[in-house]
Design a protein around this motif. Structure first.
Motif, PDB file in Angstrom:
ATOM      1  N   SER A 306       0.825  -1.204   0.000  1.00 14.88           N
ATOM      2  CA  SER A 306       0.000   0.000   0.000  1.00 14.88           C
ATOM      3  C   SER A 306       0.863   1.260   0.000  1.00 14.88           C
ATOM      4  CB  SER A 306      -0.917   0.002   1.216  1.00 14.88           C
ATOM      5  OG  SER A 306      -1.715  -1.159   1.245  1.00 14.88           O
ATOM      6  N   TYR A 307       1.946   1.232   0.774  1.00 12.16           N
ATOM      7  CA  TYR A 307       2.843   2.389   0.846  1.00 12.16           C
ATOM      8  C   TYR A 307       3.401   2.727  -0.538  1.00 12.16           C
ATOM      9  CZ  TYR A 307       7.037   5.081   2.115  1.00 12.16           C
ATOM     10  OH  TYR A 307       8.016   6.046   2.208  1.00 12.16           O
ATOM     11  N   SER A 308       3.897   1.718  -1.248  1.00 15.95           N
ATOM     12  CA  SER A 308       4.480   1.970  -2.571  1.00 15.95           C
ATOM     13  C   SER A 308       3.428   2.437  -3.564  1.00 15.95           C
ATOM     14  CB  SER A 308       5.174   0.706  -3.093  1.00 15.95           C
ATOM     15  OG  SER A 308       4.253  -0.363  -3.212  1.00 15.95           O
ATOM     16  N   SER A 309       2.236   1.858  -3.492  1.00 16.52           N
ATOM     17  CA  SER A 309       1.163   2.250  -4.406  1.00 16.52           C
ATOM     18  C   SER A 309       0.696   3.674  -4.124  1.00 16.52           C
ATOM     19  CB  SER A 309      -0.010   1.275  -4.287  1.00 16.52           C
ATOM     20  OG  SER A 309       0.389  -0.029  -4.658  1.00 16.52           O
ATOM     21  N   ASN A 310       0.652   4.052  -2.858  1.00 17.71           N
ATOM     22  CA  ASN A 310       0.284   5.421  -2.508  1.00 17.71           C
ATOM     23  C   ASN A 310       1.332   6.424  -3.003  1.00 17.71           C
ATOM     24  OD1 ASN A 310      -2.111   4.675  -1.256  1.00 17.71           O
ATOM     25  ND2 ASN A 310      -1.161   4.464   0.759  1.00 17.71           N
ATOM     26  N   LEU A 311       2.599   6.062  -2.915  1.00 18.58           N
ATOM     27  CA  LEU A 311       3.662   6.932  -3.428  1.00 18.58           C
ATOM     28  C   LEU A 311       3.523   7.129  -4.938  1.00 18.58           C
ATOM     29  CD1 LEU A 311       6.809   5.637  -1.482  1.00 18.58           C
ATOM     30  CD2 LEU A 311       5.630   7.813  -1.152  1.00 18.58           C
ATOM     31  N   LYS A 312       3.197   6.031  -5.623  1.00 17.32           N
ATOM     32  CA  LYS A 312       2.996   6.120  -7.069  1.00 17.32           C
ATOM     33  C   LYS A 312       1.827   7.053  -7.387  1.00 17.32           C
ATOM     34  CE  LYS A 312       3.719   4.965 -11.396  1.00 17.32           C
ATOM     35  NZ  LYS A 312       4.917   5.447 -12.102  1.00 17.32           N
ATOM     36  N   ALA A 313       0.743   6.939  -6.624  1.00 19.22           N
ATOM     37  CA  ALA A 313      -0.427   7.793  -6.842  1.00 19.22           C
ATOM     38  C   ALA A 313      -0.097   9.263  -6.602  1.00 19.22           C
ATOM     39  CB  ALA A 313      -1.567   7.347  -5.935  1.00 19.22           C
ATOM     40  N   LEU A 314       0.889   9.528  -5.737  1.00 23.35           N
ATOM     41  CA  LEU A 314       1.304  10.904  -5.460  1.00 23.35           C
ATOM     42  C   LEU A 314       2.226  11.457  -6.546  1.00 23.35           C
ATOM     43  CD1 LEU A 314       1.974  10.635  -1.614  1.00 23.35           C
ATOM     44  CD2 LEU A 314       0.109  11.876  -2.732  1.00 23.35           C
ATOM     45  N   GLY A 315       2.595  10.592  -7.511  1.00 17.94           N
ATOM     46  CA  GLY A 315       3.391  11.061  -8.644  1.00 17.94           C
ATOM     47  C   GLY A 315       4.865  10.718  -8.597  1.00 17.94           C
ATOM     48  N   TYR A 316       5.312   9.954  -7.590  1.00 13.21           N
ATOM     49  CA  TYR A 316       6.726   9.585  -7.514  1.00 13.21           C
ATOM     50  C   TYR A 316       7.021   8.433  -8.470  1.00 13.21           C
ATOM     51  CZ  TYR A 316       6.931  12.523  -3.375  1.00 13.21           C
ATOM     52  OH  TYR A 316       6.869  13.588  -2.522  1.00 13.21           O
ATOM     53  N   ASN A 317       8.214   8.454  -9.074  1.00 11.38           N
ATOM     54  CA  ASN A 317       8.559   7.393 -10.023  1.00 11.38           C
ATOM     55  C   ASN A 317       9.184   6.198  -9.302  1.00 11.38           C
ATOM     56  OD1 ASN A 317      11.385   7.875  -9.625  1.00 11.38           O
ATOM     57  ND2 ASN A 317      11.353   9.481 -11.180  1.00 11.38           N
ATOM     58  N   GLU A 318       9.459   5.147 -10.080  1.00  8.86           N
ATOM     59  CA  GLU A 318       9.941   3.882  -9.511  1.00  8.86           C
ATOM     60  C   GLU A 318      11.295   4.027  -8.823  1.00  8.86           C
ATOM     61  OE1 GLU A 318       8.510   4.244 -12.372  1.00  8.86           O
ATOM     62  OE2 GLU A 318       6.855   2.815 -12.468  1.00  8.86           O
ATOM     63  N   TYR A 319      12.123   4.976  -9.292  1.00  9.31           N
ATOM     64  CA  TYR A 319      13.450   5.132  -8.707  1.00  9.31           C
ATOM     65  C   TYR A 319      13.357   5.714  -7.296  1.00  9.31           C
ATOM     66  CZ  TYR A 319      15.196   4.099 -13.335  1.00  9.31           C
ATOM     67  OH  TYR A 319      15.463   3.462 -14.517  1.00  9.31           O
ATOM     68  N   VAL A 320      12.490   6.703  -7.113  1.00 13.51           N
ATOM     69  CA  VAL A 320      12.292   7.275  -5.783  1.00 13.51           C
ATOM     70  C   VAL A 320      11.643   6.237  -4.863  1.00 13.51           C
ATOM     71  CG1 VAL A 320      11.078   9.037  -4.449  1.00 13.51           C
ATOM     72  CG2 VAL A 320      12.100   9.629  -6.658  1.00 13.51           C
ATOM     73  N   ILE A 321      10.619   5.543  -5.385  1.00 16.09           N
ATOM     74  CA  ILE A 321       9.902   4.555  -4.574  1.00 16.09           C
ATOM     75  C   ILE A 321      10.833   3.428  -4.140  1.00 16.09           C
ATOM     76  CG2 ILE A 321       8.040   2.842  -4.605  1.00 16.09           C
ATOM     77  CD1 ILE A 321       6.557   4.743  -6.545  1.00 16.09           C
ATOM     78  N   SER A 322      11.691   2.976  -5.050  1.00 15.44           N
ATOM     79  CA  SER A 322      12.605   1.875  -4.712  1.00 15.44           C
ATOM     80  C   SER A 322      13.594   2.291  -3.630  1.00 15.44           C
ATOM     81  CB  SER A 322      13.353   1.399  -5.964  1.00 15.44           C
ATOM     82  OG  SER A 322      14.215   2.410  -6.469  1.00 15.44           O
ATOM     83  N   LYS A 323      14.015   3.552  -3.639  1.00 17.41           N
ATOM     84  CA  LYS A 323      14.921   4.047  -2.598  1.00 17.41           C
ATOM     85  C   LYS A 323      14.254   3.987  -1.226  1.00 17.41           C
ATOM     86  CE  LYS A 323      18.782   5.496  -4.585  1.00 17.41           C
ATOM     87  NZ  LYS A 323      20.131   4.999  -4.168  1.00 17.41           N
ATOM     88  N   LEU A 324      12.983   4.364  -1.174  1.00 15.79           N
ATOM     89  CA  LEU A 324      12.259   4.371   0.092  1.00 15.79           C
ATOM     90  C   LEU A 324      11.853   2.966   0.531  1.00 15.79           C
ATOM     91  CD1 LEU A 324       9.988   7.465  -0.621  1.00 15.79           C
ATOM     92  CD2 LEU A 324      11.920   7.372   0.965  1.00 15.79           C
ATOM     93  N   MET A 325      11.662   2.068  -0.453  1.00 15.69           N
ATOM     94  CA  MET A 325      11.234   0.698  -0.148  1.00 15.69           C
ATOM     95  C   MET A 325      12.409  -0.223   0.179  1.00 15.69           C
ATOM     96  SD  MET A 325       7.884   0.416  -0.467  1.00 15.69           S
ATOM     97  CE  MET A 325       7.573  -1.291  -0.910  1.00 15.69           C
ATOM     98  N   GLY A 326      13.609   0.147  -0.290  1.00 14.55           N
ATOM     99  CA  GLY A 326      14.772  -0.701  -0.056  1.00 14.55           C
ATOM    100  C   GLY A 326      14.900  -1.837  -1.031  1.00 14.55           C
ATOM    101  N   ASN A 327      14.553  -1.584  -2.305  1.00  6.66           N
ATOM    102  CA  ASN A 327      14.738  -2.596  -3.347  1.00  6.66           C
ATOM    103  C   ASN A 327      15.091  -1.907  -4.656  1.00  6.66           C
ATOM    104  OD1 ASN A 327      12.174  -1.617  -4.218  1.00  6.66           O
ATOM    105  ND2 ASN A 327      11.148  -3.156  -2.973  1.00  6.66           N
TER     106      ASN A 327
END
Length: 354
Positions: A306-327
């Motif tokens: 849910s956290y990653s999907s919410n970040l995507k909905a806020l407009g963040y790309n996969e590179y930013v999301i992966s940094k925050l997710m640790g993958n």
């Protein structure tokens, strides 16, 4: 290989075979009295080891593989190796390596494919067997062609199951889920933090007060319980060492929760017991029933999705999301990011383009 002479003028040899070192100062219970004799005895020793190695079985090879790599493995990985041998390696007959065939490996892969496991788990299991066979190719000259069936990864079926339940929670569903819990209570804070930080369960359990700042937290360790013992170990991978942003509400919630704790205390310990994942699952199941959200899949890992999907909905790309997710961006995109498809909104956007 060179041979050596000790201070008593006795000759001896040292050889390394299959990652093991052997030193012999006697051969057939006799000292070696010359260099020529030591070299001859060394050849005989190597031949004897090679002869016995030719009959080594696959299970014995796996035991040697785990022993050779044990010093570099985390406790969690060692435990996974034990489970692999017990649950999956046993699907292959315990033949000697010289009798092992491609057909044996292919049959094993087909049996693994038929199991009700995720694609990711199947590929991890297959890759472990591949590592064992690679070790055998180096240590015992095992035929490299045995690895051929394992070179092709498992893939999702092209036909998607349209009835498959979602693995993520929109914020409105999340608030409905957590509503019965008392604000600032233990499980309320646990579930809230998981949803708004995307941490893995082990990362949350290993979190100490000193890891928290006003606007961020630092992930540098992981918790696992194996055979009734608790371990704090390195995170899942190097990408897992990261800094995660904290919103104001989550930050205040955390600081209020651990205000009585010391810097080295684990935040979610209860009477020196670490966060219990199985109990968390039961609580989520109960909350799911109460909120009538049975059309969703809700597990502790759902909160991470849910956290990653919410970040995507806020407009963040996969590179930013992966940094925050640790993958990696690829894992973030293919595994954790889910789309909230609003057909009415999409049709309106298309209409505006026209």
């Amino acid at each position: 290989m060179p041979v050596y002479k000790d201070k008593n003028k006795h000759w001896y040899f040292v050889v390394t075979i299959n990652y093991k070192q052997y030193k012999r100062v006697k051969w057939n219970n006799q000292y070696m009295l010359s260099k020529t004799e030591a070299l001859k005895c060394e050849r005989e020793f190597i031949d004897s080891i090679s002869l016995s190695s030719s009959n080594i079985t696959l299970y014995k090879l796996f035991d040697e593989f785990t022993t050779a790599t044990k010093s570099t493995l985390k406790v969690s990985t060692q435990y996974k190796y034990v489970k692999f041998k017990r649950n999956y390696l046993v699907l292959i007959p315990d033949k000697s390596l010289k009798d092992l065939t491609i057909a044996d490996i292919t049959k094993w892969k087909n049996e693994l494919a038929a199991k009700d496991l995720t694609i990711e788990y199947k590929n991890r299991t297959q890759n472990l067997l591949k590592k064992v066979l690679e070790y055998g190719a180096i240590a015992y000259d095992l035929k490299a062609k045995l690895q051929i069936p394992l070179l092709t990864p498992f893939k999702e079926n092209n036909v998607k199951d349209i009835t498959k339940k979602e693995k993520w929670l929109k914020k409105s569903d999340f608030l409905s889920l957590i509503k019965p819990l008392e604000i600032n209570s233990y499980w309320y804070v646990v579930i809230w933090v998981l949803y708004f930080t995307g941490l893995r369960i082990g990362e949350l359990a290993a979190l100490q007060v000193k890891d928290i700042e006003i606007d961020h937290l630092t992930i540098s360790k992981d918790y696992i319980r194996v055979n009734g013992k608790d371990y704090i170990q390195a995170p899942k991978n190097k990408n897992s060492i990261r800094v995660v942003a904290l919103d104001d509400v989550t930050s205040k919630l955390l600081f209020k929760f651990f205000e009585h704790l010391g810097q080295d205390d684990y935040i979610f310990n209860i009477k020196k017991h670490f966060l219990n994942q199985q109990r968390l699952r039961r609580i989520l199941n109960k909350l799911q029933d109460e909120a009538n959200l049975n059309d969703l899949i809700i597990t502790p890992h759902t909160l991470r999705h849910s956290y990653s999907s919410n970040l995507k909905a806020l407009g963040y790309n996969e590179y930013v999301i992966s940094k925050l997710m640790g993958n990696t961006p690829e894992v973030a995109s293919s595994t954790y990011i889910h789309a909230d498809v609003n057909l009415k909104e999409i049709s309106q956007k298309i209409k505006e383009i026209k």
